[in-house]
Design a protein around this motif. Sequence first.
Motif, PDB file in Angstrom:
ATOM      1  N   ILE A  68       7.753   5.140   1.343  1.00 41.72           N
ATOM      2  CA  ILE A  68       6.508   4.653   1.332  1.00 41.72           C
ATOM      3  C   ILE A  68       6.574   3.244   1.064  1.00 41.72           C
ATOM      4  CG2 ILE A  68       3.979   5.297   1.203  1.00 41.72           C
ATOM      5  CD1 ILE A  68       5.261   8.029   0.320  1.00 41.72           C
ATOM      6  N   GLY A  69       6.502   2.970   0.331  1.00 38.54           N
ATOM      7  CA  GLY A  69       6.120   1.747   0.516  1.00 38.54           C
ATOM      8  C   GLY A  69       6.681   0.607   1.960  1.00 38.54           C
ATOM      9  N   ARG A  70       7.892   0.645   1.578  1.00 35.39           N
ATOM     10  CA  ARG A  70       8.759   0.376   3.201  1.00 35.39           C
ATOM     11  C   ARG A  70       8.682   0.228   4.553  1.00 35.39           C
ATOM     12  NH1 ARG A  70      12.674   2.176  -0.189  1.00 35.39           N
ATOM     13  NH2 ARG A  70      13.447   3.562   0.517  1.00 35.39           N
ATOM     14  N   ILE A  71       8.160   1.937   4.490  1.00 38.44           N
ATOM     15  CA  ILE A  71       7.699   2.199   5.550  1.00 38.44           C
ATOM     16  C   ILE A  71       6.654   1.741   5.849  1.00 38.44           C
ATOM     17  CG2 ILE A  71       6.198   4.459   7.064  1.00 38.44           C
ATOM     18  CD1 ILE A  71       8.715   5.990   4.938  1.00 38.44           C
ATOM     19  N   ALA A  72       5.371   1.404   4.891  1.00 40.93           N
ATOM     20  CA  ALA A  72       3.653   1.176   5.932  1.00 40.93           C
ATOM     21  C   ALA A  72       4.054  -0.043   6.363  1.00 40.93           C
ATOM     22  CB  ALA A  72       3.244   1.603   3.884  1.00 40.93           C
ATOM     23  N   LEU A  73       4.847  -1.261   4.845  1.00 40.17           N
ATOM     24  CA  LEU A  73       5.306  -2.635   5.665  1.00 40.17           C
ATOM     25  C   LEU A  73       6.029  -2.862   6.456  1.00 40.17           C
ATOM     26  CD1 LEU A  73       6.670  -3.492   1.633  1.00 40.17           C
ATOM     27  CD2 LEU A  73       4.503  -4.221   2.869  1.00 40.17           C
ATOM     28  N   LYS A  74       6.995  -1.878   6.979  1.00 38.89           N
ATOM     29  CA  LYS A  74       7.295  -2.019   8.552  1.00 38.89           C
ATOM     30  C   LYS A  74       6.579  -1.985   9.579  1.00 38.89           C
ATOM     31  CE  LYS A  74      11.708  -0.036   7.412  1.00 38.89           C
ATOM     32  NZ  LYS A  74      13.085   0.729   7.486  1.00 38.89           N
ATOM     33  N   ALA A  75       5.145  -0.884   9.077  1.00 44.35           N
ATOM     34  CA  ALA A  75       3.979  -0.593  10.065  1.00 44.35           C
ATOM     35  C   ALA A  75       3.268  -1.688  10.117  1.00 44.35           C
ATOM     36  CB  ALA A  75       3.473   0.822   9.716  1.00 44.35           C
ATOM     37  N   GLY A  76       3.397  -2.792   9.264  1.00 48.80           N
ATOM     38  CA  GLY A  76       2.020  -3.653   9.722  1.00 48.80           C
ATOM     39  C   GLY A  76       1.165  -3.806   8.584  1.00 48.80           C
ATOM     40  N   LEU A  77       1.311  -2.627   7.770  1.00 50.04           N
ATOM     41  CA  LEU A  77       0.022  -2.447   6.789  1.00 50.04           C
ATOM     42  C   LEU A  77      -0.004  -3.758   5.686  1.00 50.04           C
ATOM     43  CD1 LEU A  77      -0.206   1.169   5.958  1.00 50.04           C
ATOM     44  CD2 LEU A  77      -1.652   0.119   7.001  1.00 50.04           C
TER      45      LEU A  77
ATOM     46  N   SER B  33      -3.079   5.532  -5.892  1.00 57.38           N
ATOM     47  CA  SER B  33      -3.501   4.030  -5.690  1.00 57.38           C
ATOM     48  C   SER B  33      -2.167   3.141  -6.626  1.00 57.38           C
ATOM     49  CB  SER B  33      -4.849   3.333  -5.923  1.00 57.38           C
ATOM     50  OG  SER B  33      -5.219   3.710  -7.423  1.00 57.38           O
ATOM     51  N   ALA B  34      -1.482   4.262  -7.857  1.00 54.87           N
ATOM     52  CA  ALA B  34      -0.217   2.903  -8.482  1.00 54.87           C
ATOM     53  C   ALA B  34       0.553   3.143  -7.662  1.00 54.87           C
ATOM     54  CB  ALA B  34      -0.747   3.888 -10.260  1.00 54.87           C
ATOM     55  N   THR B  35       0.598   4.586  -6.791  1.00 51.12           N
ATOM     56  CA  THR B  35       1.893   4.640  -6.806  1.00 51.12           C
ATOM     57  C   THR B  35       1.988   3.659  -5.311  1.00 51.12           C
ATOM     58  OG1 THR B  35       2.321   7.263  -6.806  1.00 51.12           O
ATOM     59  CG2 THR B  35       3.674   6.336  -5.724  1.00 51.12           C
ATOM     60  N   LEU B  36       1.062   3.933  -4.301  1.00 45.85           N
ATOM     61  CA  LEU B  36       1.032   3.055  -3.357  1.00 45.85           C
ATOM     62  C   LEU B  36       1.430   1.092  -3.870  1.00 45.85           C
ATOM     63  CD1 LEU B  36      -1.530   4.007  -1.115  1.00 45.85           C
ATOM     64  CD2 LEU B  36       0.422   4.545  -1.212  1.00 45.85           C
ATOM     65  N   ALA B  37       1.122   0.756  -5.348  1.00 47.65           N
ATOM     66  CA  ALA B  37       0.868  -0.746  -5.551  1.00 47.65           C
ATOM     67  C   ALA B  37       2.186  -0.865  -5.711  1.00 47.65           C
ATOM     68  CB  ALA B  37       0.117  -0.521  -6.909  1.00 47.65           C
ATOM     69  N   THR B  38       2.815   0.379  -6.274  1.00 46.36           N
ATOM     70  CA  THR B  38       4.133   0.328  -6.863  1.00 46.36           C
ATOM     71  C   THR B  38       5.511   0.406  -5.432  1.00 46.36           C
ATOM     72  OG1 THR B  38       4.098   1.527  -8.791  1.00 46.36           O
ATOM     73  CG2 THR B  38       6.240   1.218  -8.412  1.00 46.36           C
ATOM     74  N   GLY B  39       4.664   0.575  -4.265  1.00 45.30           N
ATOM     75  CA  GLY B  39       5.816   1.515  -3.214  1.00 45.30           C
ATOM     76  C   GLY B  39       5.833  -0.222  -2.332  1.00 45.30           C
ATOM     77  N   SER B  40       4.059  -0.435  -2.076  1.00 40.32           N
ATOM     78  CA  SER B  40       4.313  -1.682  -1.768  1.00 40.32           C
ATOM     79  C   SER B  40       4.693  -3.051  -2.259  1.00 40.32           C
ATOM     80  CB  SER B  40       2.905  -2.225  -1.809  1.00 40.32           C
ATOM     81  OG  SER B  40       2.123  -1.856  -0.668  1.00 40.32           O
ATOM     82  N   ASN B  41       4.959  -3.250  -3.760  1.00 37.01           N
ATOM     83  CA  ASN B  41       5.381  -4.452  -4.574  1.00 37.01           C
ATOM     84  C   ASN B  41       7.264  -4.281  -4.425  1.00 37.01           C
ATOM     85  OD1 ASN B  41       2.884  -5.522  -5.017  1.00 37.01           O
ATOM     86  ND2 ASN B  41       2.848  -4.465  -7.418  1.00 37.01           N
TER      87      ASN B  41
ATOM     88  N   ALA C 205       7.666  -7.094  -0.155  1.00 37.89           N
ATOM     89  CA  ALA C 205       6.488  -8.221   0.330  1.00 37.89           C
ATOM     90  C   ALA C 205       5.257  -7.716  -0.053  1.00 37.89           C
ATOM     91  CB  ALA C 205       6.270  -8.026   2.216  1.00 37.89           C
ATOM     92  N   GLY C 206       4.388  -8.876  -0.220  1.00 37.24           N
ATOM     93  CA  GLY C 206       3.354  -8.412  -0.379  1.00 37.24           C
ATOM     94  C   GLY C 206       2.295  -9.007   0.674  1.00 37.24           C
ATOM     95  N   GLU C 207       0.877  -8.589  -0.001  1.00 34.39           N
ATOM     96  CA  GLU C 207      -0.050  -9.746   0.728  1.00 34.39           C
ATOM     97  C   GLU C 207      -0.387 -10.779   1.074  1.00 34.39           C
ATOM     98  OE1 GLU C 207      -4.032  -7.804   0.654  1.00 34.39           O
ATOM     99  OE2 GLU C 207      -3.361  -6.040   0.327  1.00 34.39           O
TER     100      GLU C 207
END
Length: 102
Positions: free
Chosen positions: A30-39, A87-95, A99-101
């Motif tokens: 989910i994190g990879r998909i969110a990053l590809k979408a520009g989140l 939120s913990a899951t999302l944070a893990t996926g994003s990291n 790429a981060g903010e």
Amino acid sequence: MKKPSSKIREEIVRLQEQLKAAETREAERIGRIALKAGLGEIEIEEAALQAAFEDIAGRFRGGQGATTRATTGKKNVGDGRTGGDTSATLATGSNAGGAGEA
């Protein structure tokens, strides 16, 4: 023959490890998909992002989760999770996506 409690505890530990690994895989996907979408580049509060994800989840569940915390004031309506889990899951996926903010 019934299992001794020590065997049951070992099985619980093994299952918890499997659950953690499965959640990590899901979060990374989910994190990879969110990053590809520009989140990753958007500054947005975690609660607002979670509400948006809940809306998306509701669309794919056939409308079950269409009512979210944003409209009801309740956390994670209908999915049985707590706010911290998602939120913990999302944070893990994003990291995990690399790429981060900024």
